[in-house]
Write an enzyme that holds these catalytic residues in place. Sequence first.
Site, PDB file in Angstrom:
ATOM      1  N   GLY A 108       0.791  -1.105   0.087  1.00 58.20           N
ATOM      2  CA  GLY A 108      -0.054   0.059  -0.530  1.00 58.20           C
ATOM      3  C   GLY A 108       1.424   1.111   0.383  1.00 58.20           C
ATOM      4  CG  HIS A 153      -4.713  13.657  -0.261  1.00 58.29           C
ATOM      5  ND1 HIS A 153      -5.426  13.221  -1.378  1.00 58.29           N
ATOM      6  CD2 HIS A 153      -4.841  11.659   0.534  1.00 58.29           C
ATOM      7  CE1 HIS A 153      -5.763  11.946  -1.782  1.00 58.29           C
ATOM      8  NE2 HIS A 153      -5.668  11.247  -0.619  1.00 58.29           N
ATOM      9  CE  LYS A 207      -1.243  11.213  -1.075  1.00 56.59           C
ATOM     10  NZ  LYS A 207      -0.688  10.049  -1.102  1.00 56.59           N
TER      11      LYS A 207
END
Length: 259
Positions: free
Chosen positions: A73, A130, A134
């Site tokens: 991920g 986001h 990030k």
Amino acid sequence: MHVLLVGGNGRMGQAVSSAAAASDATIVASLNRGDDIDDHIENCDVVIDFSRAGAIEQICEACLRGEKPLVVGTTGHSDEQRAFIDQSAQSIPIILSPNFSVGINTLFWLTQKAAELLGPDFDLEIVEMHHRSKKDAPSGTAKRLAEILSEVRNLDYDKNVAHGRAGLVGKRPRAQIGMHAIRGGDVICDHTVMFAGPGERIELVHKATSRETFALGALRAARWLMDKPPGLYSMEDVLGLSLSPVVAASRGKSNGVFH
């Protein structure tokens, strides 16, 4: 299910640890930078990686030695790192997904179908937002959306995706996909796909309000992967969402795809 979690101190790592009990999973070890994955690989059924792109070769090599399935991920893989994942998937089962949310993967499917139905008269734009921490932009999820649109329209991702606009850019080309990344606050992740046509506009929107949905999805993917043969899988495979042959065949080929 015994899970070896890599990147346990990160936001997603913490979410996976919190969600494990609800998925009848045990985190056998939660590793971070400097920890030796080989010390724990034999004690798990599956490895979940939410660390950093630079660690992927080491993680893949450990999974290959231990013959363990791997759920990836992490974000921002280079072409070389992506090729290493592809090569590793010839020997072990690997799930590589930009997003483990059921809702986002439904958005992928809807985006494909909308692009197929609406055709070239609709201009394509993607907006993602986001949290301020990030580090990469645009998100891997936004990149995957752009990939799907590129595949349906037979466009080249690198040539036809426009990352923001500034100055006298001229008339918008028809064969263009606009990509816009917004950062701020503590937003988990918002994604919007716009189809702007003559006299009408369609917007497909997904907003995440909790990381738990991604964590539960990653654990669901890990359980699904445990008895699969070697190969590179996606969350669409886990959920049984069918993609058109052209999209399924070419998914994940662009540079640094994943969220």
